[in-house]
Design a protein around this motif. Structure first.
Motif, PDB file in Angstrom:
ATOM      1  N   ALA A 180       0.494  -1.560   0.166  1.00 49.09           N
ATOM      2  CA  ALA A 180      -0.362   0.001  -0.190  1.00 49.09           C
ATOM      3  C   ALA A 180       0.686   0.880  -0.312  1.00 49.09           C
ATOM      4  O   ALA A 180       0.280   2.316  -0.967  1.00 49.09           O
ATOM      5  CB  ALA A 180      -1.384   0.508   1.133  1.00 49.09           C
ATOM      6  N   ALA A 183       2.670   1.807  -3.660  1.00 50.01           N
ATOM      7  CA  ALA A 183       2.100   2.403  -4.733  1.00 50.01           C
ATOM      8  C   ALA A 183       1.624   3.921  -4.430  1.00 50.01           C
ATOM      9  O   ALA A 183       1.174   4.642  -5.116  1.00 50.01           O
ATOM     10  CB  ALA A 183       0.185   1.630  -4.211  1.00 50.01           C
ATOM     11  N   TYR A 184       0.972   4.482  -2.813  1.00 52.28           N
ATOM     12  CA  TYR A 184       0.879   5.746  -2.405  1.00 52.28           C
ATOM     13  C   TYR A 184       2.261   6.747  -2.995  1.00 52.28           C
ATOM     14  O   TYR A 184       2.232   7.410  -3.598  1.00 52.28           O
ATOM     15  CB  TYR A 184       0.293   6.132  -1.106  1.00 52.28           C
ATOM     16  N   CYS A 318      -5.962   2.349   3.913  1.00 54.78           N
ATOM     17  CA  CYS A 318      -6.096   1.186   3.294  1.00 54.78           C
ATOM     18  C   CYS A 318      -6.422  -0.231   3.309  1.00 54.78           C
ATOM     19  O   CYS A 318      -6.604  -0.153   4.801  1.00 54.78           O
ATOM     20  CB  CYS A 318      -4.370   1.003   3.064  1.00 54.78           C
ATOM     21  N   ILE A 344      -5.118   6.829  -1.992  1.00 54.32           N
ATOM     22  CA  ILE A 344      -5.434   5.713  -2.837  1.00 54.32           C
ATOM     23  C   ILE A 344      -6.599   4.667  -2.788  1.00 54.32           C
ATOM     24  O   ILE A 344      -7.301   5.135  -1.626  1.00 54.32           O
ATOM     25  CB  ILE A 344      -3.761   5.031  -2.649  1.00 54.32           C
ATOM     26  N   CYS A 349      -5.356  -0.365  -3.656  1.00 56.96           N
ATOM     27  CA  CYS A 349      -3.211  -0.475  -3.614  1.00 56.96           C
ATOM     28  C   CYS A 349      -3.032  -1.134  -3.383  1.00 56.96           C
ATOM     29  O   CYS A 349      -1.590  -1.437  -4.098  1.00 56.96           O
ATOM     30  CB  CYS A 349      -3.887   0.788  -2.699  1.00 56.96           C
ATOM     31  N   GLU A 352      -1.876  -2.574  -6.282  1.00 59.80           N
ATOM     32  CA  GLU A 352      -1.196  -1.541  -7.418  1.00 59.80           C
ATOM     33  C   GLU A 352       0.199  -1.988  -6.819  1.00 59.80           C
ATOM     34  O   GLU A 352       0.784  -1.889  -7.464  1.00 59.80           O
ATOM     35  CB  GLU A 352      -1.769  -0.742  -7.208  1.00 59.80           C
TER      36      GLU A 352
END
Length: 598
Positions: A180, A183-184, A318, A344, A349, A352
């Protein structure tokens, strides 16, 4: 063409697939066009397998054939307290199988079928693989799969085995909060010293999740039925599945509304239709203990990081349960009213982040990506117990993963052919006050005088968080290896913090214990080697021999509160035997300790 590497979030509630190609992350849709797939399997009575949203719908026909939350069962024993306390909430049958592992049973085509959690995870992964290959129009073999940070070695190995059975090669198991955060960071212009915290509350990230909240609502509804409608019957699987679905829907509605209606049809005698109003405040009250548990974990995480709340620039949400207003309020309040980052997608996320990690590991030119450094660390020190129960630290806490460290052990007695070490996790100098993880033994060793045969014991934690202990006799091919049931994250932040606090509060006690053990150990080795030399050199000092034999035996059981006895033995050794050892040039005698008993 080099293989494309994809990322998979194999979630407790939902799963999703993502891929990084040509500079962007893409979440891949399933055959229904949805970007997330429920981790739900339905086995129709007549045969076949259905996965995902359609499986949830079909399971209303026969709830005991609808399997979900398999991830909660992965790598656990059937008699695990965690499994036992959740059995009543599942409409499907769970029993003890081979080696006390849980198995899920159901009837299909007039036959009782049994599936292990690993086999069920394989089925879900096979379906996700099919979706990915359809969208990418090519075969996919390589993958990064996310797992909860608390997954232990058994849970991680089951995940790896399920992936292998489904046709995947796993390049890395990535912790979900790390995914997570990745992704951020990829989507935002972040400076080098930017500090963010990920609050991940999904299907099972805190070892509790969305379905635990559904269970709070279910318990409340059953309480209302008993109190207001005299409902006394045990809820059957059909009603339980339908009612759980309604509880889940109500929970989602309460994220945007102040109340939700739960309609119950044909479940209670003389009440063909019951409508129960669930207010947001009631839900928050019933789930308050679970909410608080997550904040306690959050607090201990912040304290353990030694980073002040004020230094944390972003708090990133998340997981689907972070949509709950009360959760957002409590997290924000913990950080002094700080605005939370919801940029996100809470359900996508993690997948990702897995896709970004996959691209870093890929050699396909379409997946070229700037390398980012991601670091997992050991939360508590790992080591072996010494002869006197002292913790010999091999891997120190906060060491970056992967890592490998070793310690050389020698034989205590003459001709010894077996050495065993016990492996511990913790910060106390007395291993008995730390967490026991397992034992590694090596036998068939070369016979040698005391202290002259060397064995290297190594601890290795790989990038997937799997701990392996290895023993190898130096100058021989004698090797023993064992995978230890270590959990890089199954100790809650609360437990970790308590362990660190106990170590800090007992520094003087631990220092005293260390001095005591080192002198005690010296004396034991001294007596063993003194007696060895008497025998090998055919020397006759009968009274000294009796003193050494009795003292060695006594010392094994002495504790730190008997330090006066140890001190007296130490002084006797100096007066009775040092001169003899020097006169006859005794071999292999241990070096005198530098510490002293006070």
């Amino acid at each position: 063409m080099d293989d494309i590497v994809i990322g998979i979030d194999l979630g407790t509630t939902n799963s999703s697939i993502s891929v990084y190609m040509k500079g962007r992350v893409r979440v891949l849709e399933n055959e229904r066009g949805a970007r997330v797939t429920p981790s739900f399997i339905y086995f129709p009575p007549q045969g076949g397998i259905v996965i995902g949203e359609h499986a949830k719908t079909m399971s209303l026909q026969k709830p005991e054939n609808g399997i979900y939350e398999v991830k909660r069962l992965v790598g656990r024993q059937f008699d695990d307290t965690y499994i036992q306390k959740t059995l009543d909430y599942f409409p499907f049958a769970i029993s003890s199988g081979v080696s006390n592992l849980p198995v899920i049973s159901f009837n299909q085509s007039n036959t009782t079928i049994k599936k292990t959690p690993q086999e069920l995870c394989t089925i879900i992964l096979q379906e996700l693989k099919k979706y990915a290959e359809a969208k990418l129009n090519q075969t996919v073999h390589k993958v990064v799969i996310t797992v909860p940070a608390y997954f232990n070695v058994t849970q991680r190995e089951v995940t790896l085995a399920a992936a292998k059975d489904s046709g995947f090669t796993v390049l890395k198991l990535l912790n979900e909060p790390t995914a997570a955060a990745l992704a951020y960071y990829f989507d935002n212009d972040i400076t080098e010293n930017h500090i963010s915290l990920v609050y991940d509350f999904g299907g099972g990230t805190f070892d509790l999740g969305g379905h635990d909240l559904d269970n709070c609502i279910l318990d409340y509804i059953l309480e209302v039925l008993r109190n207001d409608y005299n409902y006394k019957a045990k809820i059957d699987p059909d009603d339980k599945r339908r009612l759980r679905n309604k509880c889940e829907e109500a929970k989602k509605e309460l994220s945007s509304a102040n109340e939700a209606l739960i309609t119950i049809n044909g479940m209670v005698p003389k009440h063909p239709r019951i409508i129960i109003t669930l207010k947001r405040g009631v839900f928050e009250d019933k789930a308050s203990k679970l909410f608080k548990k997550t904040i306690d974990i959050l607090h201990n995480c912040v304290v353990d990081s030694k980073i002040s709340k004020q230094s944390i620039q972003e708090v990133i949400l998340c997981g689907g349960s972070t949509r709950i207003p009360k959760i957002q309020e409590m997290v924000s309040e913990y950080f002094g009213g700080k605005q939370l980052n919801k940029s996100i997608h809470p359900d996508e996320c993690v997948a990702e982040g897995a896709a970004l990690q996959a691209a870093m590991l890929s050699v396909n030119k379409k997946q070229n990506i700037e390398q980012l450094e991601m670091v997992d660390v050991v939360p508590l020190s790992l080591g072996f117990g010494s002869l006197g129960n002292e913790m010999v630290v091999i891997i120190r806490r906060n060491t970056k993963l992967p890592t490998k460290e070793f310690q050389v052990y020698v034989n205590r007695n003459d001709g010894e052919t077996l050495i065993s070490v016990r492996i511990y996790e913790g910060e106390r100098t007395d291993v008995r006050k730390n967490r026991y993880l397992g034992k590694l033994s090596i036998d068939g060793l070369t016979q040698a005088p005391p202290g002259q045969r060397r064995v290297t014991f190594t601890l290795n934690i790989d990038s997937n968080g799997i701990l392996t202990a290895r023993a190898e006799e130096i100058l021989s091919n004698n090797v023993k290896e064992v995978k230890v049931n270590y959990t890089r994250g199954d100790r809650s932040e609360f437990e970790i913090q308590n362990s660190l606090l106990a170590a800090a509060e007992n520094q003087e006690t631990d220092k005293k214990f260390t001095n005591f053990v080192r002198i005690k150990t010296y004396l034991i080795l001294y007596f063993v080697r003194f007696l060895y030399n008497l025998d090998k050199k055919n020397l006759s000092y009968e009274s000294i021999k009796i003193f050494c034999e009795q003292s060695e035996k006594d010392l094994d059981d002495m504790e730190v509160d008997e330090e006066e006895r140890v001190k007296n033995i130490y002084e006797e050794v100096k007066t009775k035997s040092y001169a003899i050892a020097k006169t006859h040039a005794f071999d292999y005698m241990p070096e005198e300790p530098t510490c002293h008993l006070v």
